[in-house]
Write a protein that holds these residues in place. Structure first.
Motif, PDB file in Angstrom:
ATOM      1  N   GLY A 122       0.791  -1.235   0.000  1.00  0.00           N
ATOM      2  CA  GLY A 122       0.000   0.000   0.000  1.00  0.00           C
ATOM      3  C   GLY A 122       0.820   1.280   0.000  1.00  0.00           C
ATOM      4  O   GLY A 122       0.257   2.369  -0.110  1.00  0.00           O
ATOM      5  N   GLU A 123       2.133   1.178   0.098  1.00  0.00           N
ATOM      6  CA  GLU A 123       2.965   2.389   0.160  1.00  0.00           C
ATOM      7  C   GLU A 123       2.923   3.199  -1.129  1.00  0.00           C
ATOM      8  O   GLU A 123       3.197   4.393  -1.103  1.00  0.00           O
ATOM      9  N   TRP A 170       0.193   3.710  -2.847  1.00  0.00           N
ATOM     10  CA  TRP A 170      -1.145   4.278  -3.003  1.00  0.00           C
ATOM     11  C   TRP A 170      -1.097   5.785  -2.790  1.00  0.00           C
ATOM     12  O   TRP A 170      -0.192   6.311  -2.149  1.00  0.00           O
ATOM     13  N   GLU A 202      -2.293   9.379  -1.123  1.00  0.00           N
ATOM     14  CA  GLU A 202      -2.318   9.730   0.302  1.00  0.00           C
ATOM     15  C   GLU A 202      -3.647   9.376   0.977  1.00  0.00           C
ATOM     16  O   GLU A 202      -3.679   8.854   2.082  1.00  0.00           O
ATOM     17  N   GLN A 212      -3.798   5.622   1.453  1.00  0.00           N
ATOM     18  CA  GLN A 212      -2.857   5.227   2.500  1.00  0.00           C
ATOM     19  C   GLN A 212      -3.426   5.566   3.879  1.00  0.00           C
ATOM     20  O   GLN A 212      -3.261   4.806   4.826  1.00  0.00           O
ATOM     21  N   GLN A 213      -4.118   6.700   3.978  1.00  0.00           N
ATOM     22  CA  GLN A 213      -4.732   7.106   5.240  1.00  0.00           C
ATOM     23  C   GLN A 213      -5.809   6.100   5.673  1.00  0.00           C
ATOM     24  O   GLN A 213      -5.894   5.730   6.843  1.00  0.00           O
ATOM     25  N   THR A 258      -3.987   3.108   6.987  1.00  0.00           N
ATOM     26  CA  THR A 258      -3.355   3.409   8.279  1.00  0.00           C
ATOM     27  C   THR A 258      -4.383   3.409   9.403  1.00  0.00           C
ATOM     28  O   THR A 258      -4.144   2.848  10.481  1.00  0.00           O
TER      29      THR A 258
END
Length: 184
Positions: A87-88, A90, A92, A95-96, A99
């Protein structure tokens, strides 16, 4: 049939469903069907839901599990990525989403502790999930192939040789919720 304590949930990626906004009404329908399905299994002893972290059905299922934990505190969410750094790449916003889910999950790990190197990591990930669950809930319709077709094929083959339940939610099932007039 014996109690299924752990289920994997997978299905379409958001782009395969044409979902590009968090407010898309399709998400509410999918989440409702996942919630109803999970409640059936919770009443029969379900304890863990495992996802791989893909955008779409898996992320939405993770969000549903977190909602259900208010009512079913014994329910746990496990996120098992196929490789480190998943997912790095993806954007922002996505990614949020990931996370937020990771910080609230009961367990987060990866089946391969290396970054992506080759498709065998994905195959090993699928095998690991199948071997560590009693069934899979798959939001997938054979008439509309997508990336999940490989997981579906492996899950069906695994179920032929092992006590493993494949619970498939088709497009018709999703449509029936819409047409049932239930508020989503």
């Amino acid at each position: 049939m014996k109690t299924i304590q752990t289920m994997v949930i997978s299905g379409y990626r958001s782009f395969e469903l044409g979902v590009f906004q968090e407010k898309d009404p399709k998400i509410a329908v999918i989440k409702k069907v996942i919630k109803m399905t999970l409640q059936q299994y919770l009443d029969e002893g379900l304890e863990w839901v495992l996802i791989g972290g893909n955008l779409g059905v898996e992320i939405w299922a993770g969000q549903v599990v977190l909602e259900l934990q208010k009512e079913y505190p014994e329910l746990k969410l496990g996120i098992l990525f196929p490789f480190e750094g998943f997912g790095e790449q993806w954007n922002e916003k996505n990614q949020q989403l990931l996370t937020e889910l990771k910080t609230q999950a009961n367990y987060v790990n990866a089946t391969s502790h290396a970054s992506y190197q080759n498709p065998s990591q994905l195959k090993n990930h699928t095998q690991f999930l199948l071997e560590h669950a009693g069934g899979a809930i798959l939001v997938y319709d054979d008439e509309y192939p997508g990336k999940t077709q490989f997981f579906v094929k492996d899950a069906r083959e695994f179920a032929e040789k092992n006590p493993f339940l494949v619970h498939q939610i088709s497009m018709d099932d999703l449509q029936n919720i819409v047409f049932a007039g239930d508020s989503v």
